[in-house]
Design a protein around this motif. Sequence first.
Motif, short mmCIF file in Angstrom:
data_model
loop_
_atom_site.label_atom_id
_atom_site.label_comp_id
_atom_site.label_asym_id
_atom_site.label_seq_id
_atom_site.Cartn_x
_atom_site.Cartn_y
_atom_site.Cartn_z
N TYR A 112 0.80 -1.22 0.00
CA TYR A 112 0.00 0.00 0.00
C TYR A 112 0.84 1.28 0.00
CZ TYR A 112 1.39 0.22 4.87
OH TYR A 112 2.12 0.27 6.01
N GLN A 113 2.15 1.12 0.19
CA GLN A 113 3.00 2.28 0.37
C GLN A 113 3.37 2.94 -0.95
OE1 GLN A 113 6.36 1.39 2.82
NE2 GLN A 113 7.14 3.49 2.82
N THR A 114 3.46 4.27 -0.91
CA THR A 114 4.02 5.02 -2.03
C THR A 114 5.43 5.45 -1.67
OG1 THR A 114 2.99 7.03 -1.15
CG2 THR A 114 1.81 5.88 -2.91
N TYR A 115 6.25 5.65 -2.68
CA TYR A 115 7.66 5.94 -2.47
C TYR A 115 8.03 7.26 -3.12
CZ TYR A 115 7.65 1.11 -1.04
OH TYR A 115 7.36 -0.05 -0.38
N TYR A 116 8.85 8.04 -2.41
CA TYR A 116 9.11 9.40 -2.83
C TYR A 116 10.53 9.67 -3.29
CZ TYR A 116 5.25 9.39 0.53
OH TYR A 116 4.12 9.07 1.23
N TYR A 117 11.45 8.78 -2.98
CA TYR A 117 12.86 9.06 -3.19
C TYR A 117 13.43 8.22 -4.32
CZ TYR A 117 12.17 11.18 1.34
OH TYR A 117 11.70 11.93 2.37
N ARG A 118 14.34 8.79 -5.06
CA ARG A 118 14.93 8.11 -6.21
C ARG A 118 15.51 6.75 -5.82
NH1 ARG A 118 18.94 11.97 -9.39
NH2 ARG A 118 19.14 10.02 -10.52
N GLN A 119 16.18 6.69 -4.69
CA GLN A 119 16.88 5.46 -4.32
C GLN A 119 15.92 4.33 -3.96
OE1 GLN A 119 17.18 8.46 -2.88
NE2 GLN A 119 17.37 8.31 -0.66
N GLU A 120 14.65 4.65 -3.84
CA GLU A 120 13.68 3.61 -3.52
C GLU A 120 13.18 2.87 -4.76
OE1 GLU A 120 11.07 6.35 -1.32
OE2 GLU A 120 11.42 5.08 0.43
N TYR A 121 13.57 3.35 -5.91
CA TYR A 121 13.11 2.75 -7.16
C TYR A 121 14.24 1.98 -7.83
CZ TYR A 121 8.79 5.35 -6.73
OH TYR A 121 7.58 5.83 -6.29
N SER A 122 13.90 0.81 -8.33
CA SER A 122 14.91 -0.07 -8.92
C SER A 122 15.03 0.09 -10.43
CB SER A 122 14.56 -1.53 -8.61
OG SER A 122 14.45 -1.74 -7.22
N TYR A 123 13.95 0.50 -11.07
CA TYR A 123 13.92 0.54 -12.53
C TYR A 123 13.50 1.92 -13.01
CZ TYR A 123 13.75 -4.41 -11.47
OH TYR A 123 14.03 -5.65 -10.96
N TRP A 124 14.13 2.34 -14.11
CA TRP A 124 13.89 3.68 -14.64
C TRP A 124 13.75 3.64 -16.15
CZ3 TRP A 124 13.45 8.17 -11.77
CH2 TRP A 124 13.74 8.06 -10.41
N GLY A 125 12.92 4.54 -16.64
CA GLY A 125 12.86 4.75 -18.07
C GLY A 125 13.87 5.81 -18.49
N GLN A 126 13.94 6.06 -19.79
CA GLN A 126 14.91 7.01 -20.33
C GLN A 126 14.42 8.45 -20.31
OE1 GLN A 126 18.14 6.22 -21.28
NE2 GLN A 126 17.50 4.37 -20.19
N GLY A 127 13.15 8.61 -20.08
CA GLY A 127 12.61 9.96 -19.97
C GLY A 127 11.94 10.44 -21.24
N THR A 128 11.05 11.37 -21.08
CA THR A 128 10.39 12.02 -22.20
C THR A 128 10.26 13.51 -21.88
OG1 THR A 128 8.43 11.97 -23.65
CG2 THR A 128 8.03 11.60 -21.31
N GLN A 129 10.51 14.32 -22.87
CA GLN A 129 10.57 15.76 -22.64
C GLN A 129 9.19 16.39 -22.81
OE1 GLN A 129 12.94 18.13 -25.48
NE2 GLN A 129 13.83 19.16 -23.70
N VAL A 130 8.89 17.28 -21.88
CA VAL A 130 7.64 18.04 -21.95
C VAL A 130 7.99 19.52 -21.89
CG1 VAL A 130 5.47 18.58 -20.79
CG2 VAL A 130 6.29 16.21 -20.86
N THR A 131 7.50 20.26 -22.86
CA THR A 131 7.71 21.71 -22.90
C THR A 131 6.35 22.39 -22.92
OG1 THR A 131 9.77 21.43 -24.12
CG2 THR A 131 8.76 23.62 -24.11
N VAL A 132 6.11 23.24 -21.95
CA VAL A 132 4.85 23.96 -21.84
C VAL A 132 5.11 25.43 -22.11
CG1 VAL A 132 2.84 24.45 -20.41
CG2 VAL A 132 4.08 22.30 -20.11
N SER A 133 4.46 25.94 -23.11
CA SER A 133 4.63 27.34 -23.50
C SER A 133 3.51 28.19 -22.92
CB SER A 133 4.65 27.44 -25.01
OG SER A 133 4.71 28.79 -25.43
N SER A 134 3.84 29.38 -22.51
CA SER A 134 2.83 30.29 -21.95
C SER A 134 2.04 30.96 -23.05
CB SER A 134 3.51 31.34 -21.07
OG SER A 134 4.42 32.08 -21.83
#
Length: 125
Positions: free
Chosen positions: A103-125
């Motif tokens: 039931y627990q949620t995790y907040y810190y990077r070191q608590e996660y074992s697997y990562w994706g490569q990321g996706t970029q989001v740009t929000v324009s005003s």
Amino acid sequence: VQLEESGGGFLQAGESLRLSCAGSGRDFGTYAIGWFRQTLGREREIVAALSGNGDNTYYSTSVRGRFTVSRDKAKNTAYLQMTNPKPEDTADYFCAATLTSGYQTYYYRQEYSYWGQGTQVTVSS
């Protein structure tokens, strides 16, 4: 487990966007999920988290009420729905996972074992 984010892009403030995180491997549907973001020169920060059993969520103060984390077990995919994004939401977004069905949620990077490569989001005003 391998994670792959998609759905990033360029959008105007106020437009909605949904990021996806496709996971491989058995039992991905029971992993705890985290969405993080990072901008140049800053630490990677937690945005949202989902517990392994799906019952609990966490949102950072900056996105609470605007972003929603969810998961489709049948598709082995987690999502981050971005509603009413702001220019300050511009960042590289990463999904992360760790094998725990509780039931627990995790907040810190070191608590996660697997990562994706990321996706970029740009929000324009």
